[in-house]
Design a protein around this motif. Sequence first.
Motif, mmCIF file in Angstrom:
data_model
loop_
_atom_site.group_PDB
_atom_site.id
_atom_site.type_symbol
_atom_site.label_atom_id
_atom_site.label_comp_id
_atom_site.label_asym_id
_atom_site.label_seq_id
_atom_site.Cartn_x
_atom_site.Cartn_y
_atom_site.Cartn_z
ATOM 1 N N PHE A 1 2.171 61.594 29.529
ATOM 2 C CA PHE A 1 1.453 62.221 28.435
ATOM 3 C C PHE A 1 2.401 62.607 27.303
ATOM 4 C CE2 PHE A 1 -2.160 61.968 30.835
ATOM 5 C CZ PHE A 1 -2.037 62.578 32.071
ATOM 6 N N ASP A 2 3.704 62.334 27.478
ATOM 7 C CA ASP A 2 4.674 62.677 26.460
ATOM 8 C C ASP A 2 4.568 61.693 25.311
ATOM 9 O OD1 ASP A 2 8.300 63.081 26.474
ATOM 10 O OD2 ASP A 2 6.716 63.966 25.247
ATOM 11 N N HIS A 3 4.555 62.215 24.074
ATOM 12 C CA HIS A 3 4.326 61.325 22.944
ATOM 13 C C HIS A 3 5.432 60.296 22.788
ATOM 14 C CE1 HIS A 3 6.931 64.395 21.064
ATOM 15 N NE2 HIS A 3 7.288 63.425 20.261
ATOM 16 N N TRP B 1 7.778 73.323 39.214
ATOM 17 C CA TRP B 1 8.090 72.235 38.281
ATOM 18 C C TRP B 1 9.181 71.322 38.822
ATOM 19 C CZ3 TRP B 1 8.261 75.961 33.490
ATOM 20 C CH2 TRP B 1 6.943 76.265 33.107
ATOM 21 N N TRP C 1 7.302 79.301 38.870
ATOM 22 C CA TRP C 1 7.042 78.181 37.966
ATOM 23 C C TRP C 1 8.173 77.164 38.045
ATOM 24 C CZ3 TRP C 1 4.955 80.147 32.568
ATOM 25 C CH2 TRP C 1 3.802 80.922 32.784
ATOM 26 N N LEU D 1 4.964 79.806 26.665
ATOM 27 C CA LEU D 1 5.295 78.569 25.953
ATOM 28 C C LEU D 1 6.793 78.476 25.672
ATOM 29 C CD1 LEU D 1 2.469 77.827 23.385
ATOM 30 C CD2 LEU D 1 3.356 76.327 25.146
ATOM 31 N N TRP E 1 8.312 77.212 28.806
ATOM 32 C CA TRP E 1 8.010 75.778 28.934
ATOM 33 C C TRP E 1 8.932 74.958 28.042
ATOM 34 C CZ3 TRP E 1 5.802 72.361 31.869
ATOM 35 C CH2 TRP E 1 5.301 71.162 31.365
#
Lengths: 106, 296
Positions: free
Chosen positions: A101-103, A85, A81, A45, A48
């Motif tokens: 999907f990003d707020h 990406w 990764w 995470l 990310w």
Amino acid sequence: MSSISKVFTEQPPELNKEEKARLNMIAAARTTPRDDRFPHTNQALHCWNRYNEWIVCAQQGSEDDCKPLRQYADSICPGTWLESWDEQREAGSFGGVGSRFDHKAH
Amino acid sequence: MNILHNLININSSKKNKSGKVSNTLLLKEQFKYLKTTHSYHLVDPSPWPIFASFGAFMLTSGVVLYMHKFIGGWNLLITGFLIVLYTMYTWWRDIVREATFEDTHTVTVQKGLRLGMILFIVSEIMFFFAFFWAFFHSSIAPTYNLGGVWPPKAISTISTYTVPLTNTFILLTSGASVTWAHHALLSRAKKHTLVALLFTLVLATIFTCLQGFEYVNAPFTISDGIYGSCFYMATGFHGFHVFVGTIALLVSFIRIVLNHFTNRHHFGFESAIWYWHFVDVVWLFLFINVYWWSNK
């Protein structure tokens, strides 16, 4: 600590030029700094988060200003990764910052 | 060896099964009249265990063959399934006969059955424990693939306070009404027992229908990532257990109508009630974790 140094009566051997240069190179090495939001062993995470931080920076400014952030992502993330990406971002199927999907997109 | 030759003495004018007029039984008939000095039930020979094993073998191998697209796999599956279903009916029917009409379920036997049912429910708890483990593993530390959040970024969750909350109230009320039914039975009030148990069955059916409605209208499927898998495995198996519990209560209802039970001896009904409470508790865990905590 000073009490411990009295145990070793011998000094370490002097290093030659090559060894000193190597030692300095190792001492100057840096990696992604700690992020206390991700204290655990599994740093996926964290990787990310760094990658998305770099994307946010790159979107706001120029890519060259964001070299340190990209370096942080390069250090903490597995190479496979990063490659996948980067490909996903080119293809438009990336699921992180800037995706549907990003707020922030709402 | 006719070892009970001198112990068994029946009316000499009666014909036994072999058609002979005799005051003794053939060995094969003697097992029905064996007396014991202990209070355990030595079961008569029965074909159902081996039938069940044949059926289960056909069912499981049929499932595997069907999944690997073998010809006849589906047919084997269906045959095995029907045999298992039929054996469930015949085997449990025989147990009901032994208990209700043959007086073999002494207090000792009942204690054994109680322990057996408790252990079975404990094994079911372990079964659900596994699915809850999977759920918490994925939801407590959500991976970047989900967006680092739970529920995952791309999942639109089911509204907690409409159907799921209603279902919680339905199951809790059904737990109360089944307790009412039990107390009515203990008080020898047959009509009240039947009314309360019918109310419980109606609530159980409404629960199942509402869950079915939710399944059909859900915005995500079982293949929508780990969220979909955890949700449908946990709630799906719970729904199946509700169905099994409803059947158990329905059988108890029929047996009460047929006066199989007394106010002191009704273990079939009690075990169904235990199972129903277990199902209710599992739903509470599901509601709190999978519906409420996992909501957006």
